[in-house]
Design a protein around this motif. Structure first.
Motif, short mmCIF file in Angstrom:
data_model
loop_
_atom_site.label_atom_id
_atom_site.label_comp_id
_atom_site.label_asym_id
_atom_site.label_seq_id
_atom_site.Cartn_x
_atom_site.Cartn_y
_atom_site.Cartn_z
N GLY A 222 36.99 46.03 33.61
CA GLY A 222 37.24 46.81 32.41
C GLY A 222 36.05 47.63 31.95
O GLY A 222 36.23 48.64 31.25
N ASN A 223 34.85 47.22 32.33
CA ASN A 223 33.68 47.99 31.88
C ASN A 223 33.03 48.80 32.99
O ASN A 223 31.96 49.38 32.82
N GLY A 224 33.68 48.86 34.15
CA GLY A 224 33.22 49.73 35.22
C GLY A 224 32.12 49.19 36.09
O GLY A 224 31.60 49.92 36.95
N SER A 225 31.74 47.94 35.94
CA SER A 225 30.61 47.41 36.71
C SER A 225 31.05 46.64 37.96
O SER A 225 30.20 46.22 38.75
N PHE A 226 32.36 46.46 38.16
CA PHE A 226 32.80 45.71 39.33
C PHE A 226 32.43 46.41 40.63
O PHE A 226 31.91 45.78 41.56
N GLU A 227 32.69 47.70 40.73
CA GLU A 227 32.45 48.40 41.99
C GLU A 227 30.99 48.33 42.44
O GLU A 227 30.72 48.04 43.61
N PRO A 228 30.00 48.58 41.57
CA PRO A 228 28.61 48.43 42.03
C PRO A 228 28.29 47.01 42.51
O PRO A 228 27.55 46.84 43.49
N LEU A 229 28.85 46.00 41.84
CA LEU A 229 28.62 44.62 42.28
C LEU A 229 29.26 44.38 43.64
O LEU A 229 28.65 43.79 44.54
N ARG A 230 30.49 44.83 43.82
CA ARG A 230 31.20 44.64 45.08
C ARG A 230 30.48 45.37 46.22
O ARG A 230 30.31 44.82 47.32
N GLU A 231 30.07 46.62 45.96
CA GLU A 231 29.40 47.39 46.99
C GLU A 231 28.09 46.74 47.42
O GLU A 231 27.75 46.71 48.60
N HIS A 232 27.34 46.21 46.45
CA HIS A 232 26.10 45.52 46.77
C HIS A 232 26.37 44.29 47.63
O HIS A 232 25.70 44.07 48.66
N ALA A 233 27.34 43.48 47.21
CA ALA A 233 27.65 42.26 47.96
C ALA A 233 28.09 42.59 49.38
O ALA A 233 27.70 41.91 50.34
N LEU A 234 28.89 43.63 49.53
CA LEU A 234 29.37 44.02 50.85
C LEU A 234 28.22 44.54 51.72
O LEU A 234 28.12 44.21 52.90
N ARG A 235 27.34 45.33 51.11
CA ARG A 235 26.26 45.96 51.87
C ARG A 235 25.25 44.95 52.38
O ARG A 235 24.79 45.05 53.53
N VAL A 236 24.91 43.96 51.55
CA VAL A 236 23.85 43.02 51.94
C VAL A 236 24.39 41.68 52.40
O VAL A 236 23.62 40.80 52.77
N GLY A 237 25.72 41.50 52.34
CA GLY A 237 26.30 40.23 52.76
C GLY A 237 26.09 39.12 51.76
O GLY A 237 26.01 37.94 52.15
N LYS A 238 26.02 39.47 50.49
CA LYS A 238 25.78 38.47 49.44
C LYS A 238 27.11 37.93 48.92
O LYS A 238 28.10 38.66 48.84
N GLN A 239 27.12 36.66 48.58
CA GLN A 239 28.33 36.04 48.06
C GLN A 239 28.65 36.56 46.66
O GLN A 239 27.77 36.61 45.79
N LEU A 240 29.90 36.97 46.44
CA LEU A 240 30.38 37.42 45.13
C LEU A 240 31.65 36.65 44.81
O LEU A 240 32.69 36.84 45.45
N VAL A 241 31.56 35.75 43.84
CA VAL A 241 32.70 34.95 43.38
C VAL A 241 33.14 35.47 42.02
O VAL A 241 32.31 35.65 41.12
N MET A 242 34.44 35.71 41.86
CA MET A 242 34.97 36.25 40.62
C MET A 242 35.81 35.19 39.89
O MET A 242 36.59 34.48 40.52
N PHE A 243 35.62 35.10 38.57
CA PHE A 243 36.53 34.29 37.75
C PHE A 243 37.28 35.27 36.86
O PHE A 243 36.68 36.08 36.16
N ALA A 244 38.61 35.22 36.92
CA ALA A 244 39.36 36.36 36.42
C ALA A 244 40.57 35.96 35.58
O ALA A 244 41.53 35.38 36.09
N GLN A 245 40.50 36.30 34.30
CA GLN A 245 41.69 36.43 33.47
C GLN A 245 42.07 37.92 33.49
O GLN A 245 43.22 38.27 33.72
N THR A 246 41.08 38.77 33.28
CA THR A 246 41.26 40.19 33.55
C THR A 246 41.43 40.42 35.05
O THR A 246 40.63 39.96 35.85
N GLY A 247 42.52 41.11 35.41
CA GLY A 247 42.69 41.50 36.81
C GLY A 247 42.85 40.35 37.78
O GLY A 247 42.40 40.44 38.92
N SER A 248 43.53 39.28 37.37
CA SER A 248 43.64 38.12 38.26
C SER A 248 44.39 38.44 39.54
O SER A 248 44.17 37.80 40.58
N ALA A 249 45.31 39.41 39.51
CA ALA A 249 46.04 39.80 40.71
C ALA A 249 45.37 40.96 41.43
O ALA A 249 45.73 41.28 42.56
N VAL A 250 44.40 41.59 40.80
CA VAL A 250 43.68 42.71 41.39
C VAL A 250 42.58 42.22 42.32
O VAL A 250 42.45 42.67 43.47
N LEU A 251 41.78 41.29 41.83
CA LEU A 251 40.56 40.90 42.55
C LEU A 251 40.81 40.24 43.90
O LEU A 251 40.02 40.44 44.84
#
Length: 309
Positions: A222-251
């Protein structure tokens, strides 16, 4: 020794398994009818907001939460917002509107909730779609919050001494990490200090080089910061775990595209009812319960549902 749960066998990917290349790419696929029915043919029957204020006995302060939710047939999609941030006409805009129109709405929370409702409609949280249900016991909001926090943290796979960046400060999650001896960097746009007096940083992207894994709220959608976090995790192979009430079916759609695991919690949320509930986990490490626990748990802490970045 491992400070948290080790990775288990991967859960089956959600239906229509090709991971999108970006959030905008996912929206484009929905608008093109590639993931299910044409969104122009589906209308939101009910739009509503849920507002919550909490103040527990013995606590120094309280907090508020507000969530926009959209009902599409049996599915409900949601996006948390800052209290008072939605315009007065947002709910009226949504009721009766087709999903495609709302996916291009000027307000980000409306777009996210509409996408969540559509994806919940076409790929509900079921084992066939890769979700493993995890029961939450009946109890107070605090007891259920702590049970949820344990289920979320079990999805992390970090070794002793590795640091987790927590994007969206939730006291129960920090408490669970502390009980496992996992160092963390608390991050939230609101800043301030945690219940343990730790300073809360406000710029997650500036902290990414200091952490070994990221645990982030769905509110980043909702605040636009998901994509930079996802791109970083994908680029460097870092673990990204999401806890989601917002977008629970999206993530869950981004598993394998930067997202390592998701703890999905669709409406109704744990804080709305004292009875038993269920959340849904996607990805490795679910429910294994392995890992060294150092130190003793802190006293009961209340928490916000989903904090902002």
């Amino acid at each position: 020794m491992s400070a948290a749960v080790g990775a288990g066998a991967a859960v089956t990917a959600v239906r229509d398994s090709t991971a999108p290349t970006s959030y905008d790419g996912l929206v484009s696929r929905v608008l093109a009818g590639r993931l299910g029915p044409d969104p122009r043919t589906l209308r939101i029957a009910v739009a509503f907001t849920t507002s919550q204020a909490v103040r527990h006995d013995g606590r120094r302060g309280g907090y508020r939460n507000e969530v926009l939710s959209l009902r599409l047939d049996r599915a409900v999609g949601s996006c948390a917002v800052e209290p008072g941030a939605l315009s007065g006409g947002a709910v009226d805009d949504c009721a009766g509107a087709d999903v495609a129109l709302l996916l291009e709405h000027p307000l980000t929370p409306v777009r996210v909730a509409a996408l969540d409702a559509y994806l919940m409609h076409v790929t509900p949280h079921t084992p066939e779609n890769g979700a493993l249900p995890h029961p939450l016991p009946a109890g107070s909001s605090l007891e259920k919050s702590r049970a949820r926090a344990k289920a979320v943290v079990e999805l992390l796979d970090v070794r002793a001494g590795q640091t987790v960046l927590v994007v969206g400060v939730v006291n129960s999650l920090l408490e669970e990490l502390r009980s496992r001896g996992v160092p963390y960097i608390p991050c939230d746009l609101k800043g301030g200090r945690t219940e343990w007096g730790e300073p809360i940083v406000t710029h997650a992207l500036a902290e990414l080089d200091r952490c070994d894994a990221v645990l982030a709220s769905g509110m980043t959608l909702g605040n636009g910061s998901f994509e930079p976090l996802r791109e970083h995790a994908l680029r460097v192979g870092k673990q990204l775990v999401m806890f989601a009430q917002t977008g629970s079916a999206v993530l869950p759609r981004f598993l394998g595209a930067g997202v390592s695991a998701v703890c999905a919690e669709p409406y109704p949320f744990f804080w709305l009812d004292g009875g038993p509930g269920v959340i849904h986990r996607y990805g490795p490490g679910h429910g294994n319960g392995r890992g060294h626990r150092s130190g003793q748990p802190s006293g009961h802490r209340d928490s916000c549902t989903e904090a902002t970045l």
